[in-house]
Structures are given as structure tokens and as C-alpha cells.
Design a protein around this motif. Structure first.
Motif, short mmCIF file in Angstrom:
data_model
loop_
_atom_site.label_atom_id
_atom_site.label_comp_id
_atom_site.label_asym_id
_atom_site.label_seq_id
_atom_site.Cartn_x
_atom_site.Cartn_y
_atom_site.Cartn_z
N ARG A 138 67.78 71.69 -1.57
CA ARG A 138 69.12 70.69 -1.40
C ARG A 138 68.43 69.61 -0.77
O ARG A 138 67.82 69.14 -0.04
CB ARG A 138 70.43 71.50 -1.05
N GLY A 139 68.61 68.23 -1.27
CA GLY A 139 67.96 67.33 -0.84
C GLY A 139 67.07 66.48 -0.58
O GLY A 139 66.48 66.11 0.25
N LEU A 140 66.45 67.50 -1.66
CA LEU A 140 64.42 67.70 -1.68
C LEU A 140 64.22 65.85 -2.15
O LEU A 140 63.41 65.35 -0.90
CB LEU A 140 64.24 68.85 -2.78
N TRP A 141 64.91 65.10 -2.70
CA TRP A 141 64.82 64.05 -2.77
C TRP A 141 65.44 62.78 -1.94
O TRP A 141 65.45 61.70 -1.92
CB TRP A 141 64.24 63.50 -4.03
N ARG A 142 66.61 63.49 -1.08
CA ARG A 142 67.01 62.46 -0.42
C ARG A 142 66.91 61.23 0.43
O ARG A 142 67.27 60.16 0.40
CB ARG A 142 68.29 63.50 0.60
N ASP A 143 65.28 61.07 1.00
CA ASP A 143 64.67 59.69 1.68
C ASP A 143 63.42 59.50 0.77
O ASP A 143 62.77 58.96 0.68
CB ASP A 143 64.35 60.61 2.52
N ARG A 144 63.70 59.81 -1.04
CA ARG A 144 62.45 58.58 -1.47
C ARG A 144 63.60 57.34 -1.69
O ARG A 144 64.04 57.51 -2.27
CB ARG A 144 62.62 60.01 -3.04
N GLN A 145 62.44 56.75 -2.31
CA GLN A 145 63.05 55.06 -1.69
C GLN A 145 62.63 55.10 -3.03
O GLN A 145 63.29 53.60 -4.07
CB GLN A 145 61.99 54.28 -0.91
N LEU B 272 63.21 56.23 -6.15
CA LEU B 272 64.34 56.31 -7.97
C LEU B 272 65.16 55.39 -7.63
O LEU B 272 65.93 55.05 -6.94
CB LEU B 272 64.97 57.96 -7.10
N PRO B 273 65.53 55.56 -9.03
CA PRO B 273 67.00 54.44 -9.10
C PRO B 273 68.06 54.48 -8.58
O PRO B 273 68.45 55.83 -8.07
CB PRO B 273 67.09 54.38 -11.33
N ASP B 274 69.49 54.03 -7.91
CA ASP B 274 70.44 54.48 -7.33
C ASP B 274 70.84 55.05 -8.45
O ASP B 274 71.99 54.43 -9.96
CB ASP B 274 70.96 53.10 -7.33
N LEU B 275 71.81 56.29 -8.38
CA LEU B 275 71.98 57.14 -9.72
C LEU B 275 73.54 56.85 -9.88
O LEU B 275 73.91 56.60 -11.04
CB LEU B 275 71.80 58.97 -9.42
N PHE B 276 74.20 56.64 -8.86
CA PHE B 276 75.89 55.81 -8.56
C PHE B 276 75.66 54.56 -9.76
O PHE B 276 76.52 54.54 -9.74
CB PHE B 276 76.34 55.85 -6.97
N ALA B 277 75.44 53.61 -9.48
CA ALA B 277 75.00 52.32 -10.60
C ALA B 277 74.78 52.86 -11.41
O ALA B 277 75.53 52.37 -12.75
CB ALA B 277 73.81 51.40 -9.61
#
Length: 79
Positions: free
Chosen positions: A55-62, A64-69
Motif C-alpha cells: 500500500r502506498g508503494l508508488w505514492r511519491d513517484r513523480q 506517473l500520470p495524474d490518474l484522477f485527471a
């Protein structure tokens, strides 16, 4: 199958004999069933622990695309 021997407490042996009467299964079947149940629980517990540790493994990755957008764009029909 592999034959193995185990030691049971008097209480375990007594309860197995009673369970044999109720279920019609022999002692070996009951013990195998109990082991299968135990192993299934351990596998489920291990799987849950692995998922929780990820859980949260990719939280701080910059990178990755904005999944919400992306999701909002998808819901608008890609316009």
C-alpha cells in the motif's frame, strides 16, 4: 499420499473420535481437512500482509500520470 505419525493429546483424540461418529469420516480425513483449513488461512494471511505492505508503494513517484485527471478525461469521453 505420504504416511506420517503425530502425537495427539487425550482431548484431541477424544474429540476426533466424537467427530468421526457425527461425520462418518475417519480420523485421517478429519486431520487432513484440519490441516487444509489451517494452510488456507495461512496463505490468506500471507497474501493480506503482502498487499498491506505494498500500500502506498508508488505514492511519491513523480513520473506517473495524474490518474484522477486521466479518469476525469475518460468520464468526459476523451474530449
Amino acid at each position: 499420499m505420504i504416511r506420517t505419525q503425530i502425537f495427539l493429546t487425550n482431548d484431541q483424540s477424544h474429540q476426533l473420535r466424537e467427530l468421526k461418529k457425527v461425520t462418518g469420516k475417519n480420523q485421517s480425513e478429519l486431520i487432513r481437512q484440519a490441516i487444509d483449513t489451517y494452510l488456507d488461512r495461512q496463505t490468506t494471511t500471507d497474501r493480506q500482509a503482502i498487499l498491506e505492505s505494498a500500500r502506498g508503494l508508488w505514492r511519491d513517484r513523480q513520473d506517473l500520470p495524474d490518474l484522477f485527471a486521466l479518469r476525469a478525461e475518460f468520464e468526459r469521453g476523451g474530449q
